[in-house]
Design an enzyme around this catalytic site. Structure first.
Site, PDB file in Angstrom:
ATOM      1  N   HIS A 196       0.862  -1.187   0.000  1.00 11.76           N
ATOM      2  CA  HIS A 196       0.000   0.000   0.000  1.00 11.76           C
ATOM      3  C   HIS A 196       0.897   1.235   0.000  1.00 11.76           C
ATOM      4  CE1 HIS A 196      -2.893   2.976   1.451  1.00 11.76           C
ATOM      5  NE2 HIS A 196      -3.855   2.115   1.168  1.00 11.76           N
ATOM      6  N   CYS A 234      -3.607   2.664  -4.489  1.00 11.14           N
ATOM      7  CA  CYS A 234      -4.584   3.438  -3.724  1.00 11.14           C
ATOM      8  C   CYS A 234      -4.626   4.850  -4.293  1.00 11.14           C
ATOM      9  CB  CYS A 234      -4.213   3.440  -2.244  1.00 11.14           C
ATOM     10  SG  CYS A 234      -5.332   4.464  -1.269  1.00 11.14           S
ATOM     11  N   HIS A 261      -7.509   0.295  -4.533  1.00 14.29           N
ATOM     12  CA  HIS A 261      -8.380   1.039  -3.620  1.00 14.29           C
ATOM     13  C   HIS A 261      -8.765   2.286  -4.392  1.00 14.29           C
ATOM     14  CE1 HIS A 261      -6.375  -0.459   0.400  1.00 14.29           C
ATOM     15  NE2 HIS A 261      -6.954  -1.424  -0.267  1.00 14.29           N
ATOM     16  N   ASP A 306     -13.003   2.738  -1.636  1.00  6.67           N
ATOM     17  CA  ASP A 306     -12.206   3.067  -0.454  1.00  6.67           C
ATOM     18  C   ASP A 306     -13.028   3.977   0.446  1.00  6.67           C
ATOM     19  OD1 ASP A 306     -10.061   2.940   1.212  1.00  6.67           O
ATOM     20  OD2 ASP A 306      -8.642   3.903  -0.117  1.00  6.67           O
ATOM     21  N   HIS A 307     -12.365   4.766   1.242  1.00  3.61           N
ATOM     22  CA  HIS A 307     -13.073   5.592   2.221  1.00  3.61           C
ATOM     23  C   HIS A 307     -14.342   6.221   1.642  1.00  3.61           C
ATOM     24  CE1 HIS A 307      -8.926   6.422   4.233  1.00  3.61           C
ATOM     25  NE2 HIS A 307      -9.229   5.147   4.167  1.00  3.61           N
ATOM     26  N   TYR A 320     -15.225   4.175   6.795  1.00  3.56           N
ATOM     27  CA  TYR A 320     -15.672   2.800   6.569  1.00  3.56           C
ATOM     28  C   TYR A 320     -17.122   2.511   6.952  1.00  3.56           C
ATOM     29  CZ  TYR A 320     -10.945   1.726   5.185  1.00  3.56           C
ATOM     30  OH  TYR A 320      -9.760   1.706   4.496  1.00  3.56           O
TER      31      TYR A 320
HETATM   32  C1  DNO Z   1      -6.795   3.116   5.371  1.00  3.54           C
HETATM   33  C2  DNO Z   1      -6.194   1.936   4.744  1.00  3.54           C
HETATM   34  C3  DNO Z   1      -4.833   1.634   5.324  1.00  3.54           C
HETATM   35  C4  DNO Z   1      -4.322   0.332   4.768  1.00  3.54           C
HETATM   36  C5  DNO Z   1      -2.964  -0.041   5.221  1.00  3.54           C
HETATM   37  C6  DNO Z   1      -2.459  -1.212   4.434  1.00  3.54           C
HETATM   38  O1  DNO Z   1      -7.950   3.324   5.266  1.00  3.54           O
HETATM   39  O2  DNO Z   1      -6.146   2.050   3.378  1.00  3.54           O
HETATM   40  O3  DNO Z   1      -4.926   1.551   6.703  1.00  3.54           O
HETATM   41  O4  DNO Z   1      -5.187  -0.687   5.159  1.00  3.54           O
HETATM   42  O5  DNO Z   1      -2.066   1.000   5.091  1.00  3.54           O
HETATM   43  O6  DNO Z   1      -1.485  -1.872   5.139  1.00  3.54           O
END
Ligand code: DNO
Length: 343
Positions: A196, A234, A261, A306-307, A320
């Site tokens: 990531h 991401c 992501h 993602d978020h 989340y």
């Molecule tokens: C946040 C996530 C991160 C991710 C880690 C992967 O929302 O994208 O916490 O899970 O960095 O190791």
């Protein structure tokens, strides 16, 4: 592509059956949360999670994250034993049908934000980052929900101190050492490692961050060419780096991107941003252009919205909640279908 959704295990307030009801949802992205960082994830615990997913009709092919112990990042003598444990966790996950592991190599802190509930004009709220405010925070007393681990103030002090001798080059060497140590377990099990990016992609509190853009991607592939060494692309993390051309990266590394992501940001200044709904029109990232580049270059990995924002009165775990991530998944499904049909 396989659409997935992050699920924080049995403690998550979102039931698996709700996740299953989101159109085109193939599985969840989850983790064993009660094993201390550095120890082997027991097969029983992994299989228990898998059983829950199976029952809900969801796959468990992606793990986010198997955290990397700080001693490995620091390159301490204890790292060999910890790397052996990590490799054993990979083998156990392989036995449960896992195909991809997301992890990060950020020293001490995972993602960083300064406000978890920035309210927008429409009444929704989301995470945001203001660099000036961040600089005013005390790194030795910082905890954010959603991090895989949190430390006591004393531990934080000691850790930050320990990094004083670790610069970017050293940290990168330690990453390569770690990867070389676990690649045999990946070869055996077929599991892909997906690093990531650092979020946001710049140094924090004097701690080096090394996975920040295309240059880091090139360096990683060159240093560890094994195909099991790949990326979690991401868009929100990389997209905070104003110099990153996300569509170009998506195109160039599509075959090494095992997990995407996908989320949106609205820039508020040189470094500052607020997280927005997933649509291209909601922010500064060309989500359509990114999906198009991925598909055209043969991306065949896992995707997750993602978020998300908190909408419709939801008070979810920051980033989340259920509703906005479900909307994000629906939007991404539409983009992927349209782009694939036009290919
Ligand atoms: C946040 C996530 C991160 C991710 C880690 C992967 O929302 O994208 O916490 O899970 O960095 O190791």
């Amino acid at each position: 592509m396989k659409m997935t959704f992050r699920w924080y295990g049995e403690k998550d307030s979102i039931p698996l059956e709700y996740i299953k009801q989101i159109p085109n949802m193939s599985g969840v992205v989850t983790a064993v949360y009660d094993t201390p960082v550095g120890e082997v994830w027991e097969l029983d615990k992994i299989l228990r999670l898998k059983e829950l997913c199976d029952k809900a009709g969801l796959e468990m092919e992606v793990i986010e994250s198997v955290p990397v112990h700080e001693d490995i990042k620091l390159g301490k003598p204890s790292r060999d034993g910890l790397i052996a444990n990590y490799a054993q966790t990979i083998r156990n996950l392989g036995k449960a049908g896992v195909k991809c592991i997301c992890y990060n190599f950020m020293p001490v802190f995972d993602w960083l934000r300064t406000n978890l509930k920035t309210v927008a004009q429409d009444g929704s709220n989301s995470l945001s980052y203001c660099h000036e405010e961040l600089m005013r925070l005390d790194p030795k007393n910082l905890h954010l929900p959603g991090w895989d681990e949190s430390y006591s103030t004393d531990e934080l002090n000691a850790l930050i101190e320990a990094y004083s001798g670790v610069n970017h080059e050293k940290l990168f060497e330690n990453l390569v050492y770690f990867l070389n140590g676990i690649m045999p377990a990946c070869d055996e099990t077929g599991i892909n490692m997906a690093i990531h990016p650092d979020d946001p992609p710049w140094d924090m509190f004097g701690l080096p961050r090394i996975i920040t853009g295309a240059e880091s991607y090139d360096k990683m592939i060159k240093s560890v060419p094994n195909k099991h060494n790949g990326f979690t692309f991401c868009t929100g993390s990389l997209g905070a780096g104003r110099g990153n051309d996300l569509a170009a990266m998506a195109h160039k590394y599509a075959k090494r991107i095992y997990f995407a992501h996908i989320r949106q940001l609205k820039y508020n200044g040189d470094k500052d941003f607020t997280e927005a709904g997933h649509l291209t029109s909601a922010g500064n990232l060309d989500i359509y252009g990114i999906v198009k580049a991925l598909v055209k270059a043969g991306f065949d990995g896992y995707v997750r919205p993602d978020h998300g924002r908190n909408i419709w009165g939801e008070d979810g775990k920051p980033g989340y909640g259920l509703y906005d991530r479900a909307l994000g998944a629906a939007y991404l499904n539409g983009l992927f279908e349209a782009v694939q049909k036009n290919k």
